[in-house]
Scaffold this motif. Structure first.
Motif, PDB file in Angstrom:
ATOM      1  N   VAL A   1      51.183  -3.964  50.665  1.00 20.31           N
ATOM      2  CA  VAL A   1      51.036  -3.438  52.022  1.00 20.31           C
ATOM      3  C   VAL A   1      49.872  -2.455  52.005  1.00 20.31           C
ATOM      4  N   PRO A   2      48.704  -2.851  52.503  1.00 19.51           N
ATOM      5  CA  PRO A   2      47.517  -1.987  52.427  1.00 19.51           C
ATOM      6  C   PRO A   2      47.720  -0.595  53.024  1.00 19.51           C
ATOM      7  N   GLN A   3      48.566  -0.483  54.044  1.00 18.82           N
ATOM      8  CA  GLN A   3      48.809   0.809  54.669  1.00 18.82           C
ATOM      9  C   GLN A   3      49.533   1.779  53.738  1.00 18.82           C
ATOM     10  N   ALA A   4      50.128   1.296  52.667  1.00 17.19           N
ATOM     11  CA  ALA A   4      50.880   2.133  51.743  1.00 17.19           C
ATOM     12  C   ALA A   4      50.000   2.718  50.637  1.00 17.19           C
ATOM     13  N   LYS A   5      48.729   2.354  50.598  1.00 17.74           N
ATOM     14  CA  LYS A   5      47.860   2.772  49.501  1.00 17.74           C
ATOM     15  C   LYS A   5      47.782   4.295  49.368  1.00 17.74           C
ATOM     16  N   GLN A   6      47.560   5.007  50.467  1.00 17.58           N
ATOM     17  CA  GLN A   6      47.446   6.466  50.410  1.00 17.58           C
ATOM     18  C   GLN A   6      48.761   7.101  49.958  1.00 17.58           C
ATOM     19  N   ALA A   7      49.881   6.600  50.453  1.00 21.38           N
ATOM     20  CA  ALA A   7      51.185   7.133  50.057  1.00 21.38           C
ATOM     21  C   ALA A   7      51.413   6.928  48.558  1.00 21.38           C
ATOM     22  N   MET A   8      51.015   5.781  48.037  1.00 24.31           N
ATOM     23  CA  MET A   8      51.180   5.520  46.604  1.00 24.31           C
ATOM     24  C   MET A   8      50.292   6.435  45.764  1.00 24.31           C
ATOM     25  N   GLU A   9      49.093   6.714  46.237  1.00 24.49           N
ATOM     26  CA  GLU A   9      48.202   7.639  45.527  1.00 24.49           C
ATOM     27  C   GLU A   9      48.808   9.032  45.476  1.00 24.49           C
ATOM     28  N   GLN A  10      49.380   9.489  46.588  1.00 26.23           N
ATOM     29  CA  GLN A  10      50.024  10.801  46.619  1.00 26.23           C
ATOM     30  C   GLN A  10      51.240  10.825  45.705  1.00 26.23           C
ATOM     31  N   PHE A  11      51.998   9.743  45.711  1.00 24.71           N
ATOM     32  CA  PHE A  11      53.173   9.631  44.854  1.00 24.71           C
ATOM     33  C   PHE A  11      52.779   9.703  43.381  1.00 24.71           C
TER      34      PHE A  11
END
Length: 64
Positions: free
Chosen positions: A9-19
């Motif tokens: 899910v491309p929209q989740a990329k930033q959340a995964m980076e923060q995680f």
């Protein structure tokens, strides 16, 4: 061999980076934005392990 570590899910990329950054901070690994080729296998593994631990905890809490 083709790498299979792409986010579905491309929209989740930033959340995964923060995680990932949060997990690195929790285990005391100095993670930087971008390429982190300076990390040892042990450091990289501890970040990944912490991420899995947090995901399992979140799943278990959702089951209750």
């Amino acid at each position: 061999m083709k790498s299979n570590n792409q986010i579905n899910v491309p929209q989740a990329k930033q959340a995964m980076e923060q995680f990932k950054m949060q997990a690195a901070q929790e285990v005391g690994v100095n993670l930087q934005n971008g390429y982190n080729g300076h990390l040892t296998s042990r450091e990289a593994g501890s970040v990944g392990g912490q991420m899995v631990k947090k995901m399992i905890e979140a799943y278990e809490q959702g089951m209750v």
